[in-house]
Design an enzyme around this catalytic site. Structure first.
Site, mmCIF file in Angstrom:
data_model
loop_
_atom_site.group_PDB
_atom_site.id
_atom_site.type_symbol
_atom_site.label_atom_id
_atom_site.label_comp_id
_atom_site.label_asym_id
_atom_site.label_seq_id
_atom_site.Cartn_x
_atom_site.Cartn_y
_atom_site.Cartn_z
ATOM 1 C CG HIS A 115 -1.953 1.062 1.161
ATOM 2 N ND1 HIS A 115 -3.151 0.844 0.526
ATOM 3 C CD2 HIS A 115 -1.992 2.328 1.608
ATOM 4 C CE1 HIS A 115 -3.882 1.939 0.584
ATOM 5 N NE2 HIS A 115 -3.197 2.861 1.245
ATOM 6 N NE ARG A 174 -9.372 11.067 7.115
ATOM 7 C CZ ARG A 174 -8.506 10.173 6.634
ATOM 8 N NH1 ARG A 174 -8.884 8.947 6.346
ATOM 9 N NH2 ARG A 174 -7.255 10.496 6.457
ATOM 10 C CB SER A 213 -7.616 5.542 6.772
ATOM 11 O OG SER A 213 -7.929 5.338 5.425
HETATM 12 N N1 URA Z 1 -4.758 6.494 1.965
HETATM 13 C C1 URA Z 1 -5.706 5.874 2.706
HETATM 14 O O1 URA Z 1 -6.060 4.723 2.464
HETATM 15 N N2 URA Z 1 -6.229 6.545 3.728
HETATM 16 C C2 URA Z 1 -5.869 7.796 4.045
HETATM 17 O O2 URA Z 1 -6.368 8.312 5.001
HETATM 18 C C3 URA Z 1 -4.886 8.426 3.258
HETATM 19 C C4 URA Z 1 -4.344 7.756 2.225
#
Ligand code: URA
Length: 435
Positions: free
Chosen positions: A82, A168, A183
């Site tokens: 990620h 957000r 998150s």
């Molecule tokens: N990527 C995510 O998955 N969540 C975030 O809050 C910021 C970037």
């Protein structure tokens, strides 16, 4: 419990209890807490922060707000990757097929563009017919069969984060460390892989602009991941200029295909190999960085990684032919060159400004329901360290209209900083294995 009281408590700087956080996440997910109250809470968290215990509780509550995938029927060590989000970050498009072609099962969950940053799902949708809405059984079946599947945060995976992420994005509450860490990690933990490699970006185009904040975010996420029983490694990488040359969905897909053909931009490939090496090591295919890199280089040289991309696109409903004919990908009708009005060395290219220019062109979302234009974007012609003369082309804009191109022009000019001496900046800032 009343949401009003929790907002008040956080506004005053107190820590929320585990029960309060799990109640809040549950009630927000099922619609009992409205967006306006949750927005106020997000803003209070931006100002007051959350401690480690609150952050972990928020992560686990969001993970448990929906299904947690059970990938035990996939053999091998499943590795996920990620990125915290950047500009021109098409890393997954290259890395996932490269690593999968080594025989490592890549069971990846991806997101859409957020703010000025792009998202893997939007990019993959440049292939006609491609879908990331896979059922759990299709996802598992694809990983078992071809070693690679990417699914969106569809269905019922971390639905609390899905709702909060969109909120957000439009309430200026994205770049808070605990919110980003929870998150990302709630999705990663729900997605069920055995090991996680995190690309934590730092610099002007990243959510964490300061290097020390990026290290802190990396440590926080590695702590959460390892604490939840998943081997987690974070690589902190540069986002002080866009990654590679291409910014914009279809342009980035073309650059990813070029990269799998062995013609990737040097800065981009450095990040790809650094992350890929960690994935190959966690996936049990290599013991050292050198060994891992040699395997990855060979995957590109032999054509195995490119073939894997085509196979993957086909497996998820897309037209794999586009991988061998990238000229078929969406192309914008208007082209405008951005010229240099100075002479010297490029010292910085403000990635955020380039990301915003792409947003102006329609390549990103300004509200959670915006439609994006896959064909538009910017191709940088000069990068940090390059020398430019007066009148040289700095970048090329691909737009749906000349008006839009002219609107983006100023932002791109402003993004380029030109000085007298070239500056060096390493792409890889550090690796965190245990926090
Ligand atoms: N990527 C995510 O998955 N969540 C975030 O809050 C910021 C970037």
């Amino acid at each position: 419990m009343r949401m009003y009281d929790l907002i008040q408590k956080k506004k005053q700087g107190a820590a929320l209890s585990g029960d309060e956080i799990s109640w809040m996440v549950k009630e927000y997910t099922n619609g009992a807490i409205p967006d306006y109250q949750m927005s106020a809470m997000m803003m209070a968290i931006c100002f007051q922060g959350m401690d480690e215990t609150e952050t972990l509780q928020l992560t686990l509550s969001m993970r448990d707000s929906g299904d947690v995938l059970d990938l035990s029927s996939i053999s091998g060590i499943k590795v996920d990757k990620h990125s915290t989000g950047g500009v021109g970050d098409k890393t997954s498009l290259v890395l996932a097929p490269m690593v999968a072609s080594l025989g490592i099962p890549v069971a990846k969950m991806s997101g859409r563009g957020l703010g000025h940053t792009g998202g893997t799902i939007d990019k993959l949708e440049c292939f006609p017919g491609f879908t990331t809405s896979l059922s759990e059984s299709q996802f598992i079946e694809n990983v078992n069969r071809i070693k690679l599947a990417i699914m969106g945060q569809t269905g019922n995976l971390a639905p609390a984060d899905k709702k909060l992420y969109a909120l957000r994005d439009v309430t200026a509450t994205v770049n808070q460390m605990s919110l980003i860490a929870s998150s990302i990690m709630s999705k990663k933990l729900a997605a069920g892989s055995d090991a996680i490699v995190l690309d934590v970006k730092t610099g002007n185009g990243a959510f964490m602009q300061k290097e020390s904040d990026a290290f802190a975010l990396a440590e926080e996420m590695v702590r959460i991941g390892n604490g939840a029983g998943k081997r987690t490694v974070a690589v902190i990488t540069d986002m002080d200029q866009p990654l590679g040359f291409a910014v914009g969905n279809s342009l980035e897909v073309k650059e990813a295909i070029l990269s799998l053909n062995g013609q990737g931009p040097a800065d981009f490939m450095e990040v790809v190999y650094a992350l890929g090496a960690q994935m190959a090591i966690l996936g049990g295919k290599a013991d050292t960085q050198e060994e891992a890199r040699a395997l990855l280089l060979d995957a590109v040289k032999s054509g195995a990684a490119l073939k894997k991309l085509a196979e993957f696109v086909e497996a998820q409903g897309g037209d794999g032919n586009y991988v061998y004919h990238p000229e078929l990908l969406p192309a914008a009708p208007h082209i405008l060159e951005v010229k240099s009005s100075e002479e010297g060395f490029i010292t910085r290219i403000l990635a955020e400004e380039i990301g915003l220019a792409s947003l102006i062109l329609g390549g990103g979302r300004s509200t959670k329901d915006s439609e994006i234009d896959l064909s538009v974007g910017i191709l940088l012609k000069k990068k940090r360290g390059d020398h430019v003369q007066y009148g040289d082309t700095l970048a090329t804009i691909y737009a749906s209209s000349m008006d839009k191109a002219l609107e983006a022009y100023g932002k791109i000019v402003n993004a380029y900083h030109i000085g007298e001496t070239p500056e060096k900046c390493p792409m890889i800032k550090g690796v965190i294995k245990e926090a």
